[in-house]
Design an enzyme around this catalytic site. Structure first.
Site, PDB file in Angstrom:
ATOM      1  N   ALA A  88       0.922  -1.178   0.211  1.00 17.69           N
ATOM      2  CA  ALA A  88       0.038   0.176   0.151  1.00 17.69           C
ATOM      3  C   ALA A  88       0.992   1.271   0.042  1.00 17.69           C
ATOM      4  O   ALA A  88       0.480   2.244  -0.795  1.00 17.69           O
ATOM      5  CB  ALA A  88      -1.036   0.155   1.318  1.00 17.69           C
ATOM      6  N   ASN A  89       2.069   1.311   0.681  1.00 20.51           N
ATOM      7  CA  ASN A  89       2.800   2.366   0.572  1.00 20.51           C
ATOM      8  C   ASN A  89       3.165   2.717  -0.803  1.00 20.51           C
ATOM      9  O   ASN A  89       3.361   3.809  -0.954  1.00 20.51           O
ATOM     10  CB  ASN A  89       4.097   2.200   1.759  1.00 20.51           C
ATOM     11  CG  ASN A  89       3.701   2.083   3.256  1.00 20.51           C
ATOM     12  OD1 ASN A  89       2.739   2.380   3.459  1.00 20.51           O
ATOM     13  ND2 ASN A  89       4.524   1.644   3.888  1.00 20.51           N
ATOM     14  N   LEU A 101      21.230   2.152  -0.912  1.00 23.88           N
ATOM     15  CA  LEU A 101      22.229   2.042   0.223  1.00 23.88           C
ATOM     16  C   LEU A 101      21.904   3.253   1.311  1.00 23.88           C
ATOM     17  O   LEU A 101      22.799   3.952   1.650  1.00 23.88           O
ATOM     18  CB  LEU A 101      23.670   2.397  -0.694  1.00 23.88           C
ATOM     19  CG  LEU A 101      23.974   1.461  -1.461  1.00 23.88           C
ATOM     20  CD1 LEU A 101      25.107   2.122  -2.432  1.00 23.88           C
ATOM     21  CD2 LEU A 101      24.598   0.206  -0.863  1.00 23.88           C
ATOM     22  N   ALA A 159       9.320   4.483   5.606  1.00 20.40           N
ATOM     23  CA  ALA A 159       8.875   4.371   4.480  1.00 20.40           C
ATOM     24  C   ALA A 159       9.591   4.692   3.237  1.00 20.40           C
ATOM     25  O   ALA A 159       9.253   4.700   2.238  1.00 20.40           O
ATOM     26  CB  ALA A 159       7.479   4.856   4.340  1.00 20.40           C
ATOM     27  N   ALA A 160      11.154   4.970   3.624  1.00 16.95           N
ATOM     28  CA  ALA A 160      11.850   5.680   2.523  1.00 16.95           C
ATOM     29  C   ALA A 160      11.759   4.395   1.425  1.00 16.95           C
ATOM     30  O   ALA A 160      12.100   4.689   0.371  1.00 16.95           O
ATOM     31  CB  ALA A 160      13.228   5.936   3.211  1.00 16.95           C
ATOM     32  N   GLY A 161      12.344   3.499   1.814  1.00  8.46           N
ATOM     33  CA  GLY A 161      12.157   2.314   0.633  1.00  8.46           C
ATOM     34  C   GLY A 161      11.203   2.180   0.033  1.00  8.46           C
ATOM     35  O   GLY A 161      11.052   1.885  -1.455  1.00  8.46           O
ATOM     36  N   ASP A 162      10.007   2.252   0.439  1.00 11.31           N
ATOM     37  CA  ASP A 162       8.666   2.303  -0.276  1.00 11.31           C
ATOM     38  C   ASP A 162       8.618   3.606  -1.178  1.00 11.31           C
ATOM     39  O   ASP A 162       8.141   3.230  -2.282  1.00 11.31           O
ATOM     40  CB  ASP A 162       7.563   1.951   0.617  1.00 11.31           C
ATOM     41  CG  ASP A 162       7.647   0.581   1.389  1.00 11.31           C
ATOM     42  OD1 ASP A 162       8.041  -0.134   0.992  1.00 11.31           O
ATOM     43  OD2 ASP A 162       7.171   0.633   2.671  1.00 11.31           O
ATOM     44  N   ALA A 210      10.540  11.104   1.546  1.00  7.37           N
ATOM     45  CA  ALA A 210       9.762  10.517   2.548  1.00  7.37           C
ATOM     46  C   ALA A 210      10.558  10.318   3.824  1.00  7.37           C
ATOM     47  O   ALA A 210       9.836  10.618   4.985  1.00  7.37           O
ATOM     48  CB  ALA A 210       9.564   9.281   2.084  1.00  7.37           C
TER      49      ALA A 210
END
Length: 319
Positions: A49-50, A231, A259-262, A292
């Site tokens: 969802a993110n 990274l 949620a930075a990776g999403d 984010a």
């Protein structure tokens, strides 16, 4: 109440929906230790969802495929997706299970630890994925993660390949050593996008942030078409048929990296569905992830299109 959108998607996300319960702590506790927190927050989340919200806020038409319980948490998650224009007709309600929940601690350095209770996410199966074929057939890009059962992920990847989509696999959470990802899944994905710990889990090799190429090459040997290693604050590295690309990342004042990776995945997908080359798509992913991280929460932290484009203009103009 805003009416649910009925769209033909450009991006389809097959994955999880969770309610995030976030505890703010000065530092994450050691085993057996109690730490006093400063706040408890509730946010719509789940990797799938993110990523859907992240891509939608950057201007893409997005459909979500997944499951929630027949409960208030499920109502809240569906409402959140619809507010951002995400098509939810392929999110099924499972009366016999609760909605997925994530328990998250975030410390004063903006680092996090996460426990996920799958709930209805654990009931997504290949049959449900097959019912979402109209969304998959219409889309150009597919986003996958590992917070739903692997047979459903495999089924989605096969359908994505069958219908000519660009398939992005975010291998998170990392699979345990005794249950490695099947090479077929890596081969079905156009981009495999682990962070450093996930890349190490997939390959058995430590990641050197200054030279991630050996780990990327190991992923290619395992079947990945393109290996993209995130990274963190150091940016991201991509190795594939188009060559080798490295983005150093954008310097920002991080508040919450949950949620930075999403956001990265949503930015990458939004760029690829527009037909951008791999190097530019890498920049979009890094920019979305950086933005984010500057605010708390998961879906709430995803940047809006105007803000995102302004950020890119400003950073590209900087000496």
């Amino acid at each position: 109440m805003k009416r649910e959108a009925r769209i033909l998607p450009e991006i389809v996300v097959v994955g999880s929906l969770n309610l995030d319960l976030v505890a703010r702590v000065p530092r994450r506790p050691l085993p057996g230790e109690t730490v006093l927190g400063s706040a408890l927050e509730q946010h719509p989340g789940g990797k799938g969802a993110n990523q859907a919200v992240a891509a939608a806020r950057l201007g893409a038409r997005v459909a979500m495929v997944g499951a929630v319980g027949a409960d208030g948490f499920g109502d809240a998650l569906l409402a959140s997706l619809r507010r951002d224009g995400v098509e939810t007709r392929w999110v099924e309600r499972r009366a016999g299970s609760g909605t997925g929940v994530a328990l998250i601690t975030v410390d004063d350095q903006a680092e996090n630890s996460i426990i996920v209770i799958p709930g209805a996410n654990g009931l997504v199966d290949p049959e449900q994925v097959a019912r979402a074929t109209p969304a998959i057939r219409a889309a150009r890009v597919m986003l996958l993660q590992l917070e739903i059962p692997l047979p459903a992920v495999m089924a989605a990847a096969r359908l994505g390949r069958e219908h000519g989509l660009t398939v992005l696999l975010d291998p998170a959470p990392a699979p345990p050593p005794d249950r490695p990802l099947p090479p077929e899944l890596l081969a079905l994905a156009d981009y495999v996008t682990p962070n450093e710990s996930e890349a190490a889990a997939l390959t058995g090799l430590p990641v050197n942030p200054d030279d991630p190429r050996p780990v990327a090459e190991a992923l290619l040997r395992r079947g990945a078409r393109r290996a993209l290693i995130k990274l963190g604050a150091r940016g991201a590295y991509l190795l594939g048929p188009e060559g080798e690309f490295r983005h150093p990342g954008f310097r920002v004042d991080a508040v919450d990296t949950t949620a930075a990776g999403d956001a990265f995945a949503g930015g990458l997908a939004a760029a690829l569905h527009r037909g951008m080359p791999a190097g530019e798509a890498l920049t979009w992913g890094c920019a979305a992830g950086a933005l984010a991280a500057t605010r708390p929460g998961a879906q709430e932290a995803m940047p809006m299109r105007d803000e995102f484009e302004g950020f890119l203009r400003e950073r590209s103009a900087s000496p």
